[in-house]
Design a protein around this motif. Structure first.
Motif, PDB file in Angstrom:
ATOM      1  N   GLU A 553      34.041  75.929  21.270  1.00  0.00           N
ATOM      2  CA  GLU A 553      32.771  76.110  20.566  1.00  0.00           C
ATOM      3  C   GLU A 553      31.718  76.788  21.436  1.00  0.00           C
ATOM      4  N   LEU A 554      31.760  76.528  22.746  1.00  0.00           N
ATOM      5  CA  LEU A 554      30.721  77.025  23.651  1.00  0.00           C
ATOM      6  C   LEU A 554      31.118  78.313  24.362  1.00  0.00           C
ATOM      7  N   GLU A 555      32.115  78.979  23.852  1.00  0.00           N
ATOM      8  CA  GLU A 555      32.589  80.199  24.514  1.00  0.00           C
ATOM      9  C   GLU A 555      31.475  81.241  24.618  1.00  0.00           C
ATOM     10  N   ASP A 640      22.520  72.997  18.830  1.00  0.00           N
ATOM     11  CA  ASP A 640      23.329  73.910  18.022  1.00  0.00           C
ATOM     12  C   ASP A 640      24.529  73.202  17.397  1.00  0.00           C
ATOM     13  N   LEU A 641      25.018  72.141  18.044  1.00  0.00           N
ATOM     14  CA  LEU A 641      26.200  71.417  17.578  1.00  0.00           C
ATOM     15  C   LEU A 641      26.028  69.943  17.908  1.00  0.00           C
ATOM     16  N   GLY A 667      18.104  83.310   9.629  1.00  0.00           N
ATOM     17  CA  GLY A 667      19.483  82.878   9.485  1.00  0.00           C
ATOM     18  C   GLY A 667      20.053  82.275  10.758  1.00  0.00           C
ATOM     19  N   GLN A 668      19.175  81.689  11.594  1.00  0.00           N
ATOM     20  CA  GLN A 668      19.573  81.079  12.885  1.00  0.00           C
ATOM     21  C   GLN A 668      20.237  82.122  13.796  1.00  0.00           C
ATOM     22  N   ALA A 669      19.780  83.379  13.697  1.00  0.00           N
ATOM     23  CA  ALA A 669      20.424  84.467  14.430  1.00  0.00           C
ATOM     24  C   ALA A 669      20.275  84.338  15.937  1.00  0.00           C
ATOM     25  N   GLU A 670      19.309  83.552  16.396  1.00  0.00           N
ATOM     26  CA  GLU A 670      19.122  83.406  17.836  1.00  0.00           C
ATOM     27  C   GLU A 670      20.066  82.383  18.444  1.00  0.00           C
ATOM     28  N   ARG A 671      20.818  81.687  17.626  1.00  0.00           N
ATOM     29  CA  ARG A 671      21.840  80.766  18.135  1.00  0.00           C
ATOM     30  C   ARG A 671      23.141  81.552  18.356  1.00  0.00           C
ATOM     31  N   ARG A 674      29.027  81.431  16.825  1.00  0.00           N
ATOM     32  CA  ARG A 674      29.887  80.353  16.323  1.00  0.00           C
ATOM     33  C   ARG A 674      29.085  79.140  15.860  1.00  0.00           C
ATOM     34  N   LEU A 675      27.834  79.044  16.316  1.00  0.00           N
ATOM     35  CA  LEU A 675      27.057  77.815  16.093  1.00  0.00           C
ATOM     36  C   LEU A 675      25.888  78.019  15.141  1.00  0.00           C
ATOM     37  N   ARG A 676      25.925  79.082  14.348  1.00  0.00           N
ATOM     38  CA  ARG A 676      24.832  79.331  13.412  1.00  0.00           C
ATOM     39  C   ARG A 676      24.956  78.483  12.143  1.00  0.00           C
ATOM     40  N   THR A 677      26.110  77.900  11.956  1.00  0.00           N
ATOM     41  CA  THR A 677      26.296  76.920  10.879  1.00  0.00           C
ATOM     42  C   THR A 677      26.212  75.531  11.493  1.00  0.00           C
TER      43      THR A 677
END
Length: 930
Positions: A553-555, A640-641, A667-671, A674-677
């Motif tokens: 997830e944190l790649e 983020d998660l 749309g949480q684009a700054e995250r 993989r973690l925007r949801t």
């Protein structure tokens, strides 16, 4: 007698909030004038019990003077132990009742409701057994024989004089028909206690005044000027526009939009027939705190309340709230020269820098002063200006018994629950809350034991007509009804159907209002546009699975919050994750840090993971915060998660409130991509069987039933199509389903759920029974004297370790002050804190320097549950007491006096009661059995 009466008059005119005066006056036929007369008269006669042989015999040379005038009495030795059966408060109650009955024709029940105020002026209302004991020993009140009539004449002469001097003689006939409500009796008792304490202060009322020429009025004026007691808040009706109100009080940024819940709460407060109870249920981050303070301002302006008490679940949340309360106070309009008293109410308040600053401002020498009216600038009484009031922690309003009398208080909920605990000087606690608007935060966080006390306190607050605001993001419907019914009281004329409607309301957000004596009102404001869709997923409770998943997830970077239900699981998880991601990429947060470190940890989390614009140091690379329940509430942090152990669903929703809490780009684009949801991985249990099995530590904390009900309502989000959780839309739905009686069980779960429910109900029943042991009785009918009001109580109550255990169902825990022992055997403050505080010498030959002692006291630590079992606790205390420093027990070393000292070696380790203790600034305290 004159001093006490005069002080009571000044307290009534200049210090007592308008709502308290109105409640007392409303019980009397002459209204405000009668209320003041009654308070002054009772303060004047409160010590009449000293005019008895049992009291007067104590000083031989003074007793001889009385004997020479015909007032015969035994010596103190001749009285023997019987003399203790006639304390002067009890004696005064009996004398006043006899005078009212024999001289003015009152019945016993009529006189008791007034006389009990005199009997309780030392903090405990006498009980019927004490009254009977004194009735059986009349020689304690009047010496038998020829002197008996003279003793009676003296007592009646004093009471006659007070009746004339304080203007009540012509009111007694009409008061005879009055039925004083029990809340009024309690408030009068508290007012007499305060007046007595002030009038008994020799610095304010010297026994041998230098200015012997002063009149009584001049003597009282000099004392009052020396005391400089801040008056109550006199709230003005706030601006009608809610946006303007919130904008001016909370310094909102330009363009900030008032949330619908906030606007609806303020408007509902204005529409209520009278200020009462308001329950605000709204999602995390919706501005409930600001809404509560805005409602409090409306309620105070309309009720005459003279302050606000903000009750929070923990010391940490109280510390966080205190500066916010001060900032709000500075924005309130105030009359020129207004001084308002503020308090942080918990046992470690003096270590809080914001409160310490207030204490320094409030420092004063309390002593009578000369009053020169010509030097005082004159200003019309009605002239006002918009200005900040002067905020002080007043020197006289300190200590366990008086502190809560300050006008504005932020503190732990324990201070509110103590108002439902039978304890000495309970009347003062009731006076303290009766004059305020009470705000109760995180109302869902209290178990059956604490709720039993809270409900009883609410019933008294309702009887006092105290405005109350209750806040919660996740309140079960049944609990909402209980709160409303408790406030309305047993004598409420409102029917069952109205309260059933409160329980059946299923909208969210939700406002519930209960005006005193009125019908509950439910309002459903729309949710704000803010919302998050959270996808839930099971994650096997295996460290390898966790590390591999987080690595994937944190790649591309990102910030993860992992919440564990026990500190041991926090530390185990952090250890494994550091091996994979490195020490710098993992942060630990839990309750097992010294106070200074825990405050620094909270500040660090806010600095790195707080809202955009306020957090300047958000990690760019991967970072994992592993935390216990300290991350659930009162921290505005954004991740983020989320990975969470299974817990009761309301608490899981609180944890989700830390996930995508703020918008970071469109749309949480700054995250990271993989973690925007928003996703929450639920772990901490075994799902391989037909029924999930939570890990042992979680069951110990929450019980199996709450965990299984949580898992049951989350099933549709965890398996099959896995419908995401919509926040805030699904919050109330999930909470109500989880806490509903007789909720449907998933296939194959019925037997396990039924067994868990039986254990749960047994535990709740046990909690309720144990809470009833020292809980205050319900409000009695008007006219019934509060005789024996706190009988069979706990003595004094305070916010120390033992006091908290009385209102919380938790094992008694040990608190220690952590210091370090140098190689030469000397002691010093710990070496890892800020450079200006680390390594300060703590002399064992003399009291340590005040600064070093204060720093050491700020390194308090609560030992974990291993040390809460009787045998281990006794052994631990015995070993800790081996480090006893007599020089630290003196008054000049109050920071460390009476504290248990835990001395760590240079490697931050020690042994205690068969356990190895190791402390590190990054991980806190680790405990292993030797």
């Amino acid at each position: 007698m004159e001093d006490s009466a005069a002080v009571a008059g000044l307290l009534w005119d200049r210090w007592l909030p308008a709502n308290v005066r109105a409640l007392i006056s409303g019980a009397l036929p002459g209204g405000e004038r009668d209320g003041r007369r009654l308070a002054v008269w009772l303060a004047g006669v409160h010590d009449v019990g000293k005019a008895t042989p049992a009291f007067a015999c104590q000083v031989d040379q003074l007793a001889d003077v009385m004997r020479a005038q015909g007032l015969e009495m035994r010596t103190r030795r001749q009285f023997g132990p019987d003399r203790r059966l006639a304390p002067h408060g009890l004696a005064g109650q009996v004398l006043l009742a006899q005078w009212l009955e024999k001289r003015h024709g009152w019945a016993g029940r009529q006189s008791a409701q007034f006389a009990v105020v005199v009997g309780g002026h030392h903090g405990v209302m006498p009980d019927h057994g004490q009254l009977k004991g004194l009735d059986d020993r009349p020689h304690l009140l009047r010496t038998p024989g020829a002197s008996r009539a003279l003793w009676r004449r003296v007592q009646e002469e004093l009471l006659d004089a007070c009746a004339d001097e304080f203007g009540v003689r012509d009111r007694l006939a009409e008061w005879r028909a009055v039925k004083l409500p029990q809340p009024v009796q309690v408030l009068l008792s508290a007012l007499v206690i305060v007046a007595d304490w002030i009038a008994s202060n020799p610095d304010l009322f010297p026994y041998f005044p230098q200015a012997a020429h002063r009149s009584g009025a001049e003597r009282v004026a000099a004392a009052w000027e020396g005391l400089r007691l801040p008056g109550p808040w006199r709230a003005e009706e706030p601006p009608a526009d809610v946006g303007e109100l919130l904008g001016t009080r909370f310094d909102l940024p330009p363009g900030a939009v008032v949330r619908p819940v906030q606007e609806a709460a303020v408007r509902l407060a204005r529409r209520m027939s009278a200020p009462g109870l308001m329950v605000i249920e709204a999602p995390m981050g919706e501005g409930k705190t600001e809404a509560a303070l805005a409602v409090a301002e409306v309620f105070a302006a309309r009720s005459g309340a003279g302050g606000v008490f903000f009750a929070l679940p923990t010391m940490a949340t109280g510390n966080a709230m205190f500066p916010r309360l001060l900032d709000w106070l500075k924005q309130l309009p105030a009359a020129d020269g207004t001084r308002l008293s503020a308090l942080l109410a918990h046992s470690k308040a003096a270590l809080n820098d914001d409160y310490a600053d207030l204490m320094r401002k409030g420092a004063q020498r309390i002593a009578a002063v000369e009053v020169d009216e010509e030097e005082r600038p004159w200003r019309p009484a009605d002239e006002k200006r918009i200005a900040s009031a002067e905020l002080v922690a007043h020197a006289w309003l300190r200590g366990r018994k008086k502190a809560m009398l300050s006008s504005f208080v932020a503190g732990t909920v324990d201070q509110l629950l103590f108002a439902g605990l039978k304890s000495r000087h309970l009347a003062l606690r009731h006076l303290a809350v009766a004059g305020k608007v009470v705000v109760i935060d995180e109302a869902h966080a209290y178990d059956t034991y604490m709720s039993a006390y809270l409900d009883r306190v609410l019933s008294w607050l309702g009887a006092y007509r105290v405005p109350v605001v209750v806040l919660s993001a996740t309140l079960p419907a049944g609990r909402r009804r209980q709160l409303a019914e408790a406030y309305a009281g047993a004598e409420s004329a409102v029917g069952v159907e109205e309260f059933e409607a409160v329980a059946q309301a299923d909208a969210y957000p939700l406002l519930t209002a209960v005006p005193p004596g009125g019908t509950p009102v439910v309002e459903c404001p729309p949710a704000s546009a803010r919302g998050t869709t959270v996808h839930l997923e099971r994650l096997d409770d295996d460290f390898g699975v966790l590390t591999d998943r987080l690595a994937a997830e944190l790649e591309g970077g990102g910030c993860v919050l992992v919440v564990r239900n026990t500190v041991n699981r926090v530390l185990e998880t952090a250890r494994v994750l550091r091996e994979r991601f490195g020490d710098d990429a993992v942060t630990v947060a839990h309750s097992r840090f010294i106070d200074l470190d825990r405050a620094a940890n909270d500040a660090d989390l806010l600095a790195r993971f707080g809202p955009p614009g306020k957090s300047q140091e958000r990690p760019r690379g991967p970072h994992v915060v592993v935390a216990s329940q300290v991350a659930e509430q009162s921290l505005d942090v954004d991740f983020d998660l989320l990975v969470s152990d299974l817990c009761p669903v309301d608490l899981l929703l609180q944890r989700m409130g830390r996930l995508h809490r703020h918008q970071r780009g469109e749309g949480q684009a700054e995250r990271p991509r993989r973690l925007r949801t928003a996703r929450c991985l639920v772990t901490g249990d075994d799902w391989t069987g037909q029924v999930p099995v939570p890990v042992r530590g979680s069951v110990a904390v929450y019980g199996a039933y709450g965990l299984l009900r949580s898992a049951a309502v989350l099933l549709e989000h965890l398996e099959g199509p896995r419908r995401p959780v919509r926040l805030p839309q699904d919050i109330s739905l999930l909470v109500q389903r989880a806490y509903a009686d007789g909720g449907a069980a998933p296939a194959g779960w019925a037997e396990a759920l039924d067994a868990a429910w039986r254990r749960h109900e047994e535990h709740r029943k046990d909690q309720a029974e144990r809470a009833g042991a020292f809980r205050l009785d319900a409000v009695g009918r008007p006219g019934r004297a509060v005789i024996g009001w706190v009988a069979a109580g706990v003595g004094d109550a305070d916010d120390m370790r033992v006091g908290r255990a009385q209102v919380r169902d938790s094992r008694e825990s040990l608190e220690v002050v952590v210091v370090q022992r140098r190689p030469d055997g000397s002691l010093a403050t710990v070496d890892w804190i800020a450079p200006d505080k680390a390594g300060l010498e703590l002399s064992q030959d003399r009291p340590p320097a005040p600064r070093a002692a204060r720093v050491a006291a700020a390194c308090g630590l609560r030992l974990p549950t291993q040390f809460s079992y009787a045998e281990v606790m006794d052994r631990a205390i015995a070993e800790l007491e081996e480090l006893y420093v007599p020089a630290w027990q003196v008054k000049d070393s109050h920071w460390l006096a009476g504290q248990l000292i835990l001395a760590l070696d240079a490697d931050c380790q020690t042994r205690l009661a068969g356990f190895q203790l190791r402390y590190s600034p990054s991980d806190g305290l680790e405990v292993t059995r030797v």
